[in-house]
Design a protein around this motif. Structure first.
Motif, PDB file in Angstrom:
ATOM      1  N   TYR A 190     -52.672  29.716   2.951  1.00 15.00           N
ATOM      2  CA  TYR A 190     -51.523  28.938   2.507  1.00 15.00           C
ATOM      3  C   TYR A 190     -51.796  27.441   2.673  1.00 15.00           C
ATOM      4  CZ  TYR A 190     -49.329  33.459   3.533  1.00 15.00           C
ATOM      5  OH  TYR A 190     -49.029  34.798   3.599  1.00 15.00           O
ATOM      6  N   GLY A 191     -51.393  26.666   1.662  1.00 20.29           N
ATOM      7  CA  GLY A 191     -51.432  25.209   1.720  1.00 20.29           C
ATOM      8  C   GLY A 191     -50.178  24.645   1.089  1.00 20.29           C
ATOM      9  N   PRO A 192     -49.935  23.351   1.255  1.00 23.77           N
ATOM     10  CA  PRO A 192     -48.728  22.754   0.649  1.00 23.77           C
ATOM     11  C   PRO A 192     -48.718  22.835  -0.870  1.00 23.77           C
ATOM     12  CG  PRO A 192     -49.684  21.319   2.314  1.00 23.77           C
ATOM     13  CD  PRO A 192     -50.684  22.380   2.061  1.00 23.77           C
ATOM     14  N   GLY A 193     -49.917  22.823  -1.498  1.00 24.01           N
ATOM     15  CA  GLY A 193     -49.969  22.745  -2.953  1.00 24.01           C
ATOM     16  C   GLY A 193     -49.668  21.338  -3.441  1.00 24.01           C
ATOM     17  N   THR A 202     -52.712  16.889  -0.377  1.00 21.05           N
ATOM     18  CA  THR A 202     -52.410  18.287  -0.057  1.00 21.05           C
ATOM     19  C   THR A 202     -53.628  18.962   0.539  1.00 21.05           C
ATOM     20  OG1 THR A 202     -51.505  20.333  -0.984  1.00 21.05           O
ATOM     21  CG2 THR A 202     -53.020  19.097  -2.382  1.00 21.05           C
ATOM     22  N   SER A 205     -56.014  25.600  -1.173  1.00 20.93           N
ATOM     23  CA  SER A 205     -56.215  26.988  -0.768  1.00 20.93           C
ATOM     24  C   SER A 205     -57.358  27.656  -1.528  1.00 20.93           C
ATOM     25  CB  SER A 205     -54.927  27.795  -0.984  1.00 20.93           C
ATOM     26  OG  SER A 205     -53.889  27.309  -0.162  1.00 20.93           O
ATOM     27  N   SER A 248     -50.912  26.734  -3.830  1.00 19.16           N
ATOM     28  CA  SER A 248     -50.344  26.750  -2.485  1.00 19.16           C
ATOM     29  C   SER A 248     -50.659  28.046  -1.743  1.00 19.16           C
ATOM     30  CB  SER A 248     -48.823  26.570  -2.546  1.00 19.16           C
ATOM     31  OG  SER A 248     -48.236  27.626  -3.292  1.00 19.16           O
ATOM     32  N   GLN A 249     -51.166  29.051  -2.470  1.00 21.30           N
ATOM     33  CA  GLN A 249     -51.464  30.323  -1.814  1.00 21.30           C
ATOM     34  C   GLN A 249     -52.577  31.050  -2.550  1.00 21.30           C
ATOM     35  OE1 GLN A 249     -48.070  32.881  -1.196  1.00 21.30           O
ATOM     36  NE2 GLN A 249     -49.338  34.697  -0.796  1.00 21.30           N
TER      37      GLN A 249
END
Length: 400
Positions: A190-193, A202, A205, A248-249
């Motif tokens: 997971y990341g902020p995107g 950001t 991912s 983001s994922q």
């Protein structure tokens, strides 16, 4: 020892008819309803009663003496198909869209029914249980059948699997470990995107997933002892929604195939370590989920001796083959072998004129001349094991 005759021409033709009917109408795990009806009907034609809905869609039938304490040997055939669109062009190809018998289970059912026909006409020195098992392909149907009493009173169990890696007429019999642990895992990253034009704002991912996929290959190459086989495969990767969006994922799924408990534990720990390391390397968060699969198939030495002697008597010593290296494939017959001693063999079914597709291929097919070989082997092995029950170790205390 009583020697059974080979199947008659009429019995061979019936096995072929059954195999082709099942191939034309394949059913997935725990949906083998028409398959079960066909099996029950064929057993009824032989004058054999059966118990249905064992382990949801399985069938158990018995031949011989039913008194308590009677020696009992079981024979097992799996009966589920795979979610594959068939491309063989056979005249009896699957009529069910997206479902195909691509592993030979249709042949296994036909063989066991053929074995039942051979055993029906003789006086047995005990009981033979016929186990038609659902959901071998990843759903672990063996466990449900065991829970529903399929092994009640059983002291040994035997099975066979069609294998196009071996020539027609060959039977592969090997004591000890012959297949792998088949575990699965899921990794979430997971990341902020954010906007693809502003990666500094950001965490990526997909970049993290790419590095992880590459790094995972180093586990087997540089962390596992080279004398112990292992495979870690990433089977799926899902992430991202547009070309100009930093995802983001990302979700990765894969399988771990190992042949020792130590190697298995090492691979799991290494995957967890590498996944967690991404959090520092790429400023993402992660999760790792492990799903325990099938244990390895471990053939009992005494049961394997019986199977090998029967196989040599049917196909000749020259066509009795060993399996010096374990397969990294899986088989839930392993759950039966955790309860009672037994042996899984392989029936060679290669044919140069058939499609070249391996198991689980949309072009898979096998030489149907293997059907009478398998039926005779199963029937003779059950009879021989009953006559030599004293050579086999007792069932596990857990199953007693």
């Amino acid at each position: 020892m009583k020697i059974l005759p080979p199947p008659s021409n009429q019995q061979i033709a019936r096995m072929q008819e059954i195999r082709r009917q099942l191939h034309r109408h394949p059913e997935l795990a725990f949906a083998e309803f028409a398959t079960g009806r066909l099996i029950a009907e064929q057993l009824g034609n032989l004058g054999i009663q059966c118990r249905e809905q064992v382990g949801r869609t399985g069938i158990v039938a018995n031949l011989g003496h039913m008194e308590p304490g009677t020696p009992c040997v079981a024979l097992r055939a799996d009966m589920d198909a795979l979610p594959i669109t068939e491309e063989t062009g056979l005249p009896f190809a699957s009529e069910t869209p997206g479902v195909m018998h691509a592993c030979g289970h249709d042949g296994h059912v036909a063989m066991l029914l053929g074995a039942a026909a051979l055993l029906k006409g003789i006086e047995l020195p005990g009981r033979v249980a016929l186990i038609f098992q659902p959901a071998e392909e990843g759903d672990g149907g063996a466990q449900g059948m065991i829970a529903d009493g399929a092994l009640d009173g059983v002291e040994a169990i035997f099975a066979g699997h069609i294998d196009r890696n071996y020539e027609l007429g060959e039977i592969v019999v090997q004591p000890g470990l012959i297949s792998a642990f088949t575990d699965e895992f899921t990794i979430e990253i997971y990341g902020p995107g954010g906007h693809a034009a502003k990666p500094h704002e950001t965490a990526d991912s997909i970049l993290a997933a790419g590095q992880l996929i590459t790094s995972i290959q180093g586990i087997v190459a540089r962390e596992v002892h080279p004398c112990f086989p292992a495979v870690i495969t990433i089977g799926t990767i899902h992430g991202g929604s547009a070309a100009n969006v930093i995802a983001s994922q990302v979700t990765l799924t894969g399988t771990i195939r190992t042949t020792s408990s130590e190697t298995r534990a090492l691979c799991i720990a290494s995957l967890q370590r590498m996944t967690l390391a991404l959090e520092q390397l790429h400023r993402v968060t992660t999760s790792f989920r492990f799903v325990e699969g099938y244990p390895p198939v471990v053939n009992d030495p005494a049961a394997t001796r019986i199977a090998a002697e029967v196989a040599a008597g049917i196909v000749g010593q020259a066509k009795l083959k060993g399996q010096p290296l374990p397969s990294l494939g899986g088989e839930d017959f392993s759950f039966f072998l955790q309860k009672v001693p037994g042996c899984l063999v392989r029936f060679g079914a290669k044919h140069t004129e058939l499609h070249d597709g391996p198991a689980h291929s949309p072009r898979f097919d096998f030489d149907e001349e293997v059907l009478p070989i398998g039926a005779r082997f199963l029937a003779q092995t059950a009879l021989s094991a009953l006559e030599r029950m004293g050579e086999l170790p007792p069932p596990s205390q857990e199953s007693a």
